[in-house]
Design a protein around this motif. Structure first.
Motif, PDB file in Angstrom:
ATOM      1  N   LEU A 139      -0.926  -4.922   2.785  1.00  0.00           N
ATOM      2  CA  LEU A 139       0.415  -4.411   2.642  1.00  0.00           C
ATOM      3  C   LEU A 139       0.651  -3.743   3.978  1.00  0.00           C
ATOM      4  O   LEU A 139       1.737  -3.865   4.745  1.00  0.00           O
ATOM      5  N   ARG A 140      -0.235  -3.070   4.566  1.00  0.00           N
ATOM      6  CA  ARG A 140      -0.007  -2.441   6.196  1.00  0.00           C
ATOM      7  C   ARG A 140       0.095  -3.401   7.021  1.00  0.00           C
ATOM      8  O   ARG A 140       1.096  -3.233   8.154  1.00  0.00           O
ATOM      9  N   ALA A 141      -0.469  -4.523   7.076  1.00  0.00           N
ATOM     10  CA  ALA A 141      -0.393  -5.524   8.066  1.00  0.00           C
ATOM     11  C   ALA A 141       0.863  -6.178   8.239  1.00  0.00           C
ATOM     12  O   ALA A 141       1.421  -6.364   9.068  1.00  0.00           O
ATOM     13  N   VAL A 142       1.236  -6.677   6.779  1.00  0.00           N
ATOM     14  CA  VAL A 142       2.532  -7.229   7.078  1.00  0.00           C
ATOM     15  C   VAL A 142       3.709  -6.403   7.070  1.00  0.00           C
ATOM     16  O   VAL A 142       4.892  -6.699   7.462  1.00  0.00           O
ATOM     17  N   GLN A 143       3.551  -5.047   6.765  1.00  0.00           N
ATOM     18  CA  GLN A 143       4.547  -3.959   6.993  1.00  0.00           C
ATOM     19  C   GLN A 143       4.951  -3.917   8.522  1.00  0.00           C
ATOM     20  O   GLN A 143       5.924  -3.715   9.145  1.00  0.00           O
ATOM     21  N   LEU A 144       3.567  -4.019   9.206  1.00  0.00           N
ATOM     22  CA  LEU A 144       3.774  -3.738  10.546  1.00  0.00           C
ATOM     23  C   LEU A 144       4.070  -5.056  11.320  1.00  0.00           C
ATOM     24  O   LEU A 144       4.872  -4.989  12.439  1.00  0.00           O
ATOM     25  N   ARG A 145       3.806  -6.321  10.746  1.00  0.00           N
ATOM     26  CA  ARG A 145       3.717  -7.614  11.421  1.00  0.00           C
ATOM     27  C   ARG A 145       4.298  -8.451  10.243  1.00  0.00           C
ATOM     28  O   ARG A 145       3.426  -9.113   9.760  1.00  0.00           O
ATOM     29  N   PRO A 146       5.512  -8.519   9.852  1.00  0.00           N
ATOM     30  CA  PRO A 146       5.879  -9.544   8.711  1.00  0.00           C
ATOM     31  C   PRO A 146       5.583 -10.902   8.973  1.00  0.00           C
ATOM     32  O   PRO A 146       5.400 -11.704   8.063  1.00  0.00           O
ATOM     33  N   ASP A 147       5.398 -11.370  10.114  1.00  0.00           N
ATOM     34  CA  ASP A 147       5.105 -12.691  10.629  1.00  0.00           C
ATOM     35  C   ASP A 147       3.434 -13.074  10.325  1.00  0.00           C
ATOM     36  O   ASP A 147       3.155 -13.946  10.598  1.00  0.00           O
TER      37      ASP A 147
END
Length: 387
Positions: free
Chosen positions: A21-29
């Motif tokens: 969740l945090r990874a795509v929250q920071l970098r949606p791509d």
């Protein structure tokens, strides 16, 4: 060459889902895959308690209302090994949400943000330059291993599991309680200490109940583990007969978590991040998963980025003093008299009660004056014991 991912997360419990969740929250791509050998929803033996600090982590992940439909449990009662009791309202309420529900909601939220969620059991791991290769076909720039107390990934990267003296075994079930019950109960037992039973009401007329003790003490009990755990649970909570009993290991923190190796970061139970005083692990799981993802994302733009070094520094900053505190307190708590003294002090001073909750369920530390006050009470109590 197989599939390529920016981040592969192994284990979709709170730590793994938080990382995804945090990874795509920071970098949606970012290309993120979340792997777990089980399908969701699934049961997971656990106390089901989500402390206020865990709610803070959900807020940071952009999921502030994830468990709003579960009633808070504002009061906490603790019975010490010597029978001393303290009962008070916590500074911030806790929640009790069955892991079958909580984990499935986190996985669903990850999928809704674009994380690829797959049922997959990791059996092999290899390094290929700047890639980590899972089972010969999944290639990732970094891996977060959040696959629990029996972590296969931890074993594959050559890191040992927790030793017996830092491992507890607990049994968890569910029992019927009055629907109005809103008090979390921890009842400690001097026999085989450290050992305690718990009852955490969910709010629907049932409570999560269980009993746990250190593995060496369980082995020394002179009876089959199932008999000891089930029997002592029934003894300490006679009015709450348990059903659906399941056992689970708890790798307790030693104050020095092993954060991983190479481009593989360990989070949650896989890193031995379980509070040695209370067995609490969900807050640590959410926090460490989030920090691991931040380390991966921040190092991704660097030519020679080292996510492990960043992760180690983040863990130290967030939990370093706290983990050292719990390590020392866990050693002192080998004496039940020390816990009696702490509970006696908490019963007289609400600020001490609140601080003990912070240490047991959050990231609190103990100021030197309080440690001295509890130590003096402990010594006075020991001096009064018959010789």
């Amino acid at each position: 060459m197989g599939e390529e991912w920016d981040l592969a997360v192994v284990g979709a419990g709170p730590a793994g889902s938080a990382a995804a969740l945090r990874a795509v929250q920071l970098r949606p791509d970012l290309r993120v895959v979340l792997l777990d050998r089980a399908g969701f929803p699934r049961d997971k033996p656990c106390g089901d308690g989500i402390a206020a600090h865990g709610r803070d982590e959900l807020d940071r992940l952009g999921l502030p209302g994830l468990i709003d439909d579960y009633r808070p449990t504002p009061r906490l009662t603790v019975v010490s090994p010597g029978g001393l009791r303290v009962s008070a309202e916590a500074a911030r309420p806790n929640h009790v949400v069955p892991r079958r529900v909580f984990d499935a909601r986190l996985v669903e939220a990850a999928g809704a943000r674009g994380v690829e969620v797959r049922r997959h059991r990791v059996r092999e791991l290899a390094h290929d330059g700047s890639w980590v290769v899972l089972d010969g076909r999944l290639r990732a720039r970094a891996v977060v291993a959040a696959d629990g107390a029996y972590s296969a990934v931890r074993r594959l990267i050559g890191l040992p599991a927790a030793g017996e003296r830092h491992t507890a075994l607990a049994v968890r079930g569910y029992a019927d309680v009055p629907e109005a019950d809103d008090v979390q109960l921890i009842a400690m037992q001097r026999a085989g200490w450290p050992a305690y039973a718990w009852s955490f009401p969910i709010g629907d007329g049932t409570a999560n109940v269980g009993f746990g003790m250190l593995l060496p003490r369980l082995r020394a009990a002179g009876a089959p583990g199932r008999q000891v755990l089930h029997g002592r649970l029934a003894e300490l909570l006679p009015d709450r007969p348990a059903r659906d009993l399941r056992a689970h290991h708890l790798p307790l923190s030693t104050g020095r978590p092993a954060p991983g190796a190479g481009r593989v970061l360990l989070a949650g139970d896989a890193a031995g991040l379980i509070n040695p005083l209370t067995g609490e692990g969900i807050y640590y799981a959410l926090l460490s998963g989030r920090l691991a993802a931040e380390a991966v994302v921040e190092s991704a733009g660097e030519a020679a980025g080292d996510p492990l070094a960043r992760y180690r520094a983040k863990l130290r900053g967030a939990l370093g003093r706290h983990l050292r505190t719990t390590d020392v307190l866990a050693r002192l708590a080998q004496s039940p008299g020390f816990i009696d003294a702490a509970i006696a002090t908490a019963a007289r001073r609400k600020e001490v009660f609140d601080l003990l909750v912070e240490v047991g369920l959050g990231a609190g530390t103990v100021p030197a004056p309080l440690a001295l006050a509890v130590g003096l009470r402990w010594l006075r109590g020991a001096a009064r014991l018959p010789r």
